[in-house]
Write a protein that holds these residues in place. Sequence first.
Motif, short mmCIF file in Angstrom:
data_model
loop_
_atom_site.label_atom_id
_atom_site.label_comp_id
_atom_site.label_asym_id
_atom_site.label_seq_id
_atom_site.Cartn_x
_atom_site.Cartn_y
_atom_site.Cartn_z
N VAL A 1 0.84 -1.20 0.00
CA VAL A 1 0.00 0.00 0.00
C VAL A 1 0.87 1.24 0.00
CG1 VAL A 1 -1.84 1.25 1.19
CG2 VAL A 1 -1.77 -1.26 1.27
N ALA A 2 0.62 2.16 -0.94
CA ALA A 2 1.40 3.39 -1.05
C ALA A 2 1.20 4.27 0.18
CB ALA A 2 0.99 4.14 -2.31
N THR A 3 2.21 5.05 0.50
CA THR A 3 2.14 5.95 1.65
C THR A 3 0.95 6.88 1.56
OG1 THR A 3 4.56 5.88 1.81
CG2 THR A 3 3.44 7.65 2.98
N PRO B 1 -3.12 8.47 5.52
CA PRO B 1 -4.37 9.05 6.03
C PRO B 1 -5.26 8.03 6.73
CG PRO B 1 -4.40 8.96 3.63
CD PRO B 1 -3.01 8.65 4.06
N GLN B 2 -5.20 6.76 6.31
CA GLN B 2 -5.96 5.72 7.02
C GLN B 2 -5.54 5.64 8.48
OE1 GLN B 2 -5.21 2.09 4.80
NE2 GLN B 2 -7.33 2.06 4.11
N ALA C 1 6.58 7.49 6.65
CA ALA C 1 7.81 6.97 6.06
C ALA C 1 7.48 6.31 4.73
CB ALA C 1 8.49 5.97 6.99
N GLY C 2 8.46 6.29 3.84
CA GLY C 2 8.27 5.67 2.53
C GLY C 2 8.05 6.71 1.45
N GLY C 3 9.13 7.11 0.77
CA GLY C 3 9.00 8.06 -0.32
C GLY C 3 9.37 9.49 0.02
#
Length: 355
Positions: free
Chosen positions: A148-150, A155-156, A168-170
């Motif tokens: 699942v993309a950041t 937001p979830q 984190a991530g990207g």
Amino acid sequence: METALTRLTGVEHPLVQTGMGWVAGPRLVSATARAGALGVLASATMTTEQLRQAVREVKSRTDAPFGVNLRADAGDARERVRIIVDEGVRVASFALAPSRELIAELKDAGVVVIPSIGARRHAEKVAAWGADAVIVQGGEGGGHTGEVATTVLLPQVVDAVDIPVIAAGGFHDGRGLVAALAYGAAGIAMGTRFLLTSDSTVPDAVKARYLAAGVRDITVTTAIDGLPHRMLRTDLVTALERHGRARTLLHALRRAAGFRRLSGLSWPAMLRDGRAMRHGKDLTWGQVLLAANTPMLLRAAMVEGRTDLGVMASGQVAGVIEDLPSCAELVDRVMDEAERVLRRIPGSLRPLPGG
């Protein structure tokens, strides 16, 4: 820039340098801390005595807050927690969700607990157990990662928990920090961007491979330990993906023997750790051994400079990073850019015609 993260940890800027094995040692962590961000020591690739020495080395270089990253499933996790408490470390972070009991023990000692998670339900679980904050890593992140993309996951999680959320991530610049704040995060965590600094002890040849990589040179593979792992594509990765079970087992045995000598672990202990890393997955014995000695594959690149035989975990942002600033230069750059972006936003918003 004050956020819930800076208030919680006592750092100046809402930036976290993640605990990368063989990379996040005393030099990088102390440089990050002096720059006003939260540096995190990676303890999984250290013995307990090395961890204590590393903590004391950071403390000798700076009075700024810093953290230690732990493997919650390690057999000596409680001993490492004791070191953190005894040495007065401000933050404990976890690559996997720690138990309710470990969280309570740390919090009772005044240590801030920040697990890393990759799913909303995991965030809800550790928040209910008393975690002070969570690091949410989307699929763009390096090392073990999810799908699942950041921009979807963050937001979830922000909506699901009432504790500070660190994205984190990207992330690698000030624009990313502002975007994360807009999603409701309290700050950002960066691994690859801090790895690619002049304060990082990663060999120059390895840094050069990262800088030369484009976005398409970074892949996700299960060939290393049976779990999705984001890294630079190398001949080793390609070879492991093509190996059958017999060759994978032979390769794993050779690597495991080297890691056993380096770490002092027994074969039963290594197999126990390998099983713990399976996370319920149906892995072959070769994959179990590879899981147990993945630190050795990382060490070959991050310490020995073996770009041919080592694993180079990487976030997708490696494909857009082009330089090696110091940690101080990086932190100043990110914060300056974030301030410029925030100042531009009000002027860029215009009412719709007729509105």
